[in-house]
Design a protein around this motif. Structure first.
Motif, PDB file in Angstrom:
ATOM      1  N   HIS A 168      -6.011   0.763 -10.716  1.00  0.00           N
ATOM      2  CA  HIS A 168      -6.026   2.189 -11.044  1.00  0.00           C
ATOM      3  C   HIS A 168      -6.468   3.014  -9.841  1.00  0.00           C
ATOM      4  CE1 HIS A 168      -8.124   5.888 -12.391  1.00  0.00           C
ATOM      5  NE2 HIS A 168      -7.106   5.992 -13.217  1.00  0.00           N
ATOM      6  N   ALA A 169      -7.589   2.613  -9.240  1.00  0.00           N
ATOM      7  CA  ALA A 169      -8.126   3.352  -8.088  1.00  0.00           C
ATOM      8  C   ALA A 169      -7.165   3.314  -6.903  1.00  0.00           C
ATOM      9  CB  ALA A 169      -9.481   2.771  -7.684  1.00  0.00           C
ATOM     10  N   ALA A 170      -6.518   2.157  -6.673  1.00  0.00           N
ATOM     11  CA  ALA A 170      -5.586   2.020  -5.558  1.00  0.00           C
ATOM     12  C   ALA A 170      -4.380   2.936  -5.735  1.00  0.00           C
ATOM     13  CB  ALA A 170      -5.139   0.567  -5.436  1.00  0.00           C
ATOM     14  N   ALA A 171      -3.830   2.969  -6.941  1.00  0.00           N
ATOM     15  CA  ALA A 171      -2.676   3.827  -7.219  1.00  0.00           C
ATOM     16  C   ALA A 171      -3.059   5.301  -7.146  1.00  0.00           C
ATOM     17  CB  ALA A 171      -2.109   3.500  -8.599  1.00  0.00           C
ATOM     18  N   TYR A 172      -4.249   5.616  -7.592  1.00  0.00           N
ATOM     19  CA  TYR A 172      -4.752   6.988  -7.515  1.00  0.00           C
ATOM     20  C   TYR A 172      -4.794   7.433  -6.048  1.00  0.00           C
ATOM     21  CZ  TYR A 172      -7.894  10.987  -8.288  1.00  0.00           C
ATOM     22  OH  TYR A 172      -8.457  12.247  -8.330  1.00  0.00           O
ATOM     23  N   LYS A 173      -5.329   6.564  -5.179  1.00  0.00           N
ATOM     24  CA  LYS A 173      -5.422   6.889  -3.748  1.00  0.00           C
ATOM     25  C   LYS A 173      -4.043   7.073  -3.126  1.00  0.00           C
ATOM     26  CE  LYS A 173      -8.255   3.374  -2.781  1.00  0.00           C
ATOM     27  NZ  LYS A 173      -9.154   2.450  -2.044  1.00  0.00           N
ATOM     28  N   ALA A 174      -3.106   6.224  -3.521  1.00  0.00           N
ATOM     29  CA  ALA A 174      -1.746   6.319  -2.981  1.00  0.00           C
ATOM     30  C   ALA A 174      -1.106   7.647  -3.356  1.00  0.00           C
ATOM     31  CB  ALA A 174      -0.891   5.158  -3.505  1.00  0.00           C
ATOM     32  N   THR A 175      -1.277   8.045  -4.616  1.00  0.00           N
ATOM     33  CA  THR A 175      -0.678   9.293  -5.097  1.00  0.00           C
ATOM     34  C   THR A 175      -1.351  10.509  -4.461  1.00  0.00           C
ATOM     35  OG1 THR A 175      -0.264   8.163  -7.201  1.00  0.00           O
ATOM     36  CG2 THR A 175       0.013  10.549  -7.174  1.00  0.00           C
ATOM     37  N   PHE A 281       3.130  -0.621  -2.055  1.00  0.00           N
ATOM     38  CA  PHE A 281       1.914  -1.318  -2.487  1.00  0.00           C
ATOM     39  C   PHE A 281       2.036  -2.791  -2.115  1.00  0.00           C
ATOM     40  CE2 PHE A 281      -1.580  -2.718  -4.922  1.00  0.00           C
ATOM     41  CZ  PHE A 281      -2.240  -1.646  -5.490  1.00  0.00           C
ATOM     42  N   ASN A 282       1.048  -3.325  -1.416  1.00  0.00           N
ATOM     43  CA  ASN A 282       0.887  -4.754  -1.083  1.00  0.00           C
ATOM     44  C   ASN A 282       0.791  -5.030   0.404  1.00  0.00           C
ATOM     45  OD1 ASN A 282       0.733  -5.886  -3.611  1.00  0.00           O
ATOM     46  ND2 ASN A 282       2.854  -6.606  -3.653  1.00  0.00           N
ATOM     47  N   ASN A 283       1.383  -4.169   1.251  1.00  0.00           N
ATOM     48  CA  ASN A 283       1.440  -4.416   2.694  1.00  0.00           C
ATOM     49  C   ASN A 283       2.174  -5.724   3.001  1.00  0.00           C
ATOM     50  OD1 ASN A 283       1.048  -3.853   5.403  1.00  0.00           O
ATOM     51  ND2 ASN A 283      -0.945  -4.877   5.484  1.00  0.00           N
ATOM     52  N   ASP A 284       3.333  -5.907   2.356  1.00  0.00           N
ATOM     53  CA  ASP A 284       4.190  -7.059   2.641  1.00  0.00           C
ATOM     54  C   ASP A 284       4.786  -6.926   4.044  1.00  0.00           C
ATOM     55  OD1 ASP A 284       3.728  -8.099   0.149  1.00  0.00           O
ATOM     56  OD2 ASP A 284       5.593  -7.339  -0.729  1.00  0.00           O
ATOM     57  N   PRO A 285       5.199  -8.021   4.670  1.00  0.00           N
ATOM     58  CA  PRO A 285       5.785  -7.953   6.019  1.00  0.00           C
ATOM     59  C   PRO A 285       6.962  -6.983   6.127  1.00  0.00           C
ATOM     60  CG  PRO A 285       5.297 -10.217   5.464  1.00  0.00           C
ATOM     61  CD  PRO A 285       5.010  -9.415   4.222  1.00  0.00           C
ATOM     62  N   ILE A 286       7.736  -6.830   5.040  1.00  0.00           N
ATOM     63  CA  ILE A 286       8.899  -5.940   5.084  1.00  0.00           C
ATOM     64  C   ILE A 286       8.504  -4.490   5.335  1.00  0.00           C
ATOM     65  CG2 ILE A 286       8.974  -5.379   2.604  1.00  0.00           C
ATOM     66  CD1 ILE A 286      12.038  -5.705   2.797  1.00  0.00           C
ATOM     67  N   SER A 287       7.251  -4.145   5.036  1.00  0.00           N
ATOM     68  CA  SER A 287       6.814  -2.759   5.217  1.00  0.00           C
ATOM     69  C   SER A 287       6.789  -2.350   6.687  1.00  0.00           C
ATOM     70  CB  SER A 287       5.424  -2.547   4.590  1.00  0.00           C
ATOM     71  OG  SER A 287       4.450  -3.338   5.241  1.00  0.00           O
ATOM     72  N   GLU A 288       6.659  -3.325   7.582  1.00  0.00           N
ATOM     73  CA  GLU A 288       6.666  -3.025   9.019  1.00  0.00           C
ATOM     74  C   GLU A 288       8.044  -3.209   9.646  1.00  0.00           C
ATOM     75  OE1 GLU A 288       2.803  -3.828  11.277  1.00  0.00           O
ATOM     76  OE2 GLU A 288       2.895  -5.525   9.881  1.00  0.00           O
ATOM     77  N   LEU A 294       6.889   1.559   6.514  1.00  0.00           N
ATOM     78  CA  LEU A 294       6.446   1.988   5.186  1.00  0.00           C
ATOM     79  C   LEU A 294       4.931   2.109   5.074  1.00  0.00           C
ATOM     80  CD1 LEU A 294       7.148   2.477   2.150  1.00  0.00           C
ATOM     81  CD2 LEU A 294       6.946  -0.007   1.844  1.00  0.00           C
ATOM     82  N   SER A 295       4.478   3.272   4.621  1.00  0.00           N
ATOM     83  CA  SER A 295       3.080   3.425   4.235  1.00  0.00           C
ATOM     84  C   SER A 295       2.852   2.592   2.980  1.00  0.00           C
ATOM     85  CB  SER A 295       2.747   4.894   3.946  1.00  0.00           C
ATOM     86  OG  SER A 295       2.855   5.678   5.103  1.00  0.00           O
ATOM     87  N   THR A 296       1.654   2.033   2.833  1.00  0.00           N
ATOM     88  CA  THR A 296       1.430   1.122   1.719  1.00  0.00           C
ATOM     89  C   THR A 296      -0.058   1.024   1.390  1.00  0.00           C
ATOM     90  OG1 THR A 296       1.954  -1.115   0.914  1.00  0.00           O
ATOM     91  CG2 THR A 296       1.259  -0.923   3.209  1.00  0.00           C
ATOM     92  N   ILE A 297      -0.348   0.270   0.336  1.00  0.00           N
ATOM     93  CA  ILE A 297      -1.727  -0.012  -0.049  1.00  0.00           C
ATOM     94  C   ILE A 297      -2.034  -1.450   0.342  1.00  0.00           C
ATOM     95  CG2 ILE A 297      -3.317  -0.317  -1.984  1.00  0.00           C
ATOM     96  CD1 ILE A 297      -2.769   2.583  -1.509  1.00  0.00           C
ATOM     97  N   THR A 298      -3.116  -1.658   1.075  1.00  0.00           N
ATOM     98  CA  THR A 298      -3.503  -3.014   1.450  1.00  0.00           C
ATOM     99  C   THR A 298      -3.939  -3.777   0.203  1.00  0.00           C
ATOM    100  OG1 THR A 298      -5.791  -2.360   1.897  1.00  0.00           O
ATOM    101  CG2 THR A 298      -4.238  -2.304   3.753  1.00  0.00           C
ATOM    102  N   HIS A 299      -3.573  -5.037   0.162  1.00  0.00           N
ATOM    103  CA  HIS A 299      -3.881  -5.898  -0.988  1.00  0.00           C
ATOM    104  C   HIS A 299      -4.416  -7.195  -0.403  1.00  0.00           C
ATOM    105  CE1 HIS A 299      -2.288  -7.013  -5.284  1.00  0.00           C
ATOM    106  NE2 HIS A 299      -3.561  -7.231  -5.141  1.00  0.00           N
ATOM    107  N   PRO A 300      -5.736  -7.411  -0.428  1.00  0.00           N
ATOM    108  CA  PRO A 300      -6.349  -8.520   0.329  1.00  0.00           C
ATOM    109  C   PRO A 300      -6.079  -9.891  -0.277  1.00  0.00           C
ATOM    110  CG  PRO A 300      -8.003  -7.412  -0.993  1.00  0.00           C
ATOM    111  CD  PRO A 300      -6.738  -6.622  -1.168  1.00  0.00           C
ATOM    112  N   ALA A 301      -4.830 -10.341  -0.182  1.00  0.00           N
ATOM    113  CA  ALA A 301      -4.405 -11.570  -0.859  1.00  0.00           C
ATOM    114  C   ALA A 301      -5.182 -12.802  -0.399  1.00  0.00           C
ATOM    115  CB  ALA A 301      -2.907 -11.776  -0.633  1.00  0.00           C
ATOM    116  N   ALA A 302      -5.268 -13.013   0.915  1.00  0.00           N
ATOM    117  CA  ALA A 302      -5.957 -14.204   1.428  1.00  0.00           C
ATOM    118  C   ALA A 302      -7.422 -14.215   0.999  1.00  0.00           C
ATOM    119  CB  ALA A 302      -5.840 -14.268   2.946  1.00  0.00           C
TER     120      ALA A 302
END
Length: 343
Positions: A168-175, A281-288, A294-302
């Motif tokens: 919720h907070a991440a999507a709020y920040k993106a918007t 959202f996610n900061n996948d490699p395709i975003s670069e 692409l602007s995106t939301i970081t998602h600390p997967a590791a």
């Protein structure tokens, strides 16, 4: 410390008040046993976490030093990074990792959970499949004190550890980022409510940001995908950008959805970010890779994978420690690139 005792046919016989020979034959679908009894025995065997003696005899009393990982797919960049984090933490402590994919199928998830249990994993880390609404197939682990951690896509009502971000907070920040760049009419591409709480929370963050900044929430600007794929997202993007009063901003719940919006805009001669600002959202490699980046939301997967493994390892080391199964929220950030910058 005494280890958990494996469930045997003697336990089943005692529970059901039947002879062990009857239990044994029922489990093998022997023709001398009625279908009613076979059904009753198999149901109890599943509830108690019984594993056939051919496997149990070889493993009884021994630790497998293996953590089971059950995820929708290994092909998504987020999930592959998650696995990497799990493996690094597990191997530092001398544990191996078994990876199984549900392919977003509920039936496959149930089957894979049973396989992991039969393999006598020491713990399990799971990100739920898209179609999973019933999580009773994980109860066999809880019943036998095998620690379980849900990560990213988690159930709302299963009392165990969860490692998630605050969607919720991440999507709020993106918007809010799009609003701060001057966007007044912001579209949202997401997945339907049947795909679980993760996408619902991102949609709620989007709506709350619009409401906070006194911008209208318009139904025609929200696209709920039936399948989370590039082609479905492209169809949704086409529809949004063909509106008479088209959006000037777009927040997508995944980078692949956002990339589809950029591609759709290019086909129409709509400039990104001049005419349409986009964030994913996610900061996948395709975003670069996409142009513009692409602007995106970081998602600390590791980090989420590492934390999940550490919780499992701690629970294995201290199995009887009574502690709260608290939800862990990991921080996310808006990563601003060319696709959403004010020109």
């Amino acid at each position: 410390m005494e280890e958990n005792k494996d469930v045997t046919i003697y336990d089943l016989a005692e529970k059901l008040k039947l002879a062990t020979s009857t239990i044994s034959r029922a489990l093998k679908d022997h023709p001398t046993i009625s279908s009613k009894t076979i059904k009753k025995v198999k149901k109890m065997a599943e509830e108690m976490g019984y594993v056939p003696n051919t496997l149990a005899a070889g493993l009884r009393g021994n630790k497998t030093n293996t953590i089971g990982v059950l995820i929708p797919t290994v092909t998504q960049p987020f999930l592959s990074s998650l696995i990497s984090g799990i493996e690094i933490a597990a191997r530092k402590s001398g544990y191996n990792v078994i990876i199984m994919q549900s392919h977003d199928s509920y039936e496959e998830e149930v089957s894979m959970a049973k396989s992991l249990y039969s393999s006598r994993v020491s713990g399990i880390i799971c990100s739920l499949g898209m179609k999973t609404v019933d999580t009773t197939h994980f109860q066999q682990f809880v019943n036998n004190n095998i620690p379980i951690v849900f990560v990213d896509r988690v159930p709302k009502d299963f009392n165990t550890f969860r490692v998630i971000i605050d969607n919720h907070a991440a999507a709020y920040k993106a918007t809010v980022h799009l609003i701060e760049q001057g966007c007044k009419r912001i579209a949202h591409i997401t997945a339907g409510s049947e795909f679980g709480n993760l996408y619902n929370e991102r949609k709620r963050g989007y709506i709350d940001a619009l409401t906070k900044y006194n911008l209208p929430v318009e139904k025609e600007l929200i696209a709920d995908l039936k399948t989370v794929t590039y082609n479905e997202a492209l169809k949704a993007s086409d529809k949004l950008l063909d509106l008479k009063n088209r959006p000037d901003g777009l927040f997508a719940s995944g980078d692949i959805m956002a990339v589809s919006a950029i591609q759709s805009a290019k086909k129409r001669g709509i400039r990104v970010p001049e005419d349409l600002k986009v964030i994913g959202f996610n900061n996948d490699p395709i975003s670069e890779i996409i142009d513009p980046n692409l602007s995106t939301i970081t998602h600390p997967a590791a980090k989420m994978g590492q934390m999940s493994a550490e919780i499992i390892l701690k629970s294995i080391k201290f199995p009887n420690k009574d502690e709260v199964k608290e939800i862990t929220f990991l921080n996310t950030e808006v990563l601003v690139r060319e696709s959403s910058k004010k020109i």
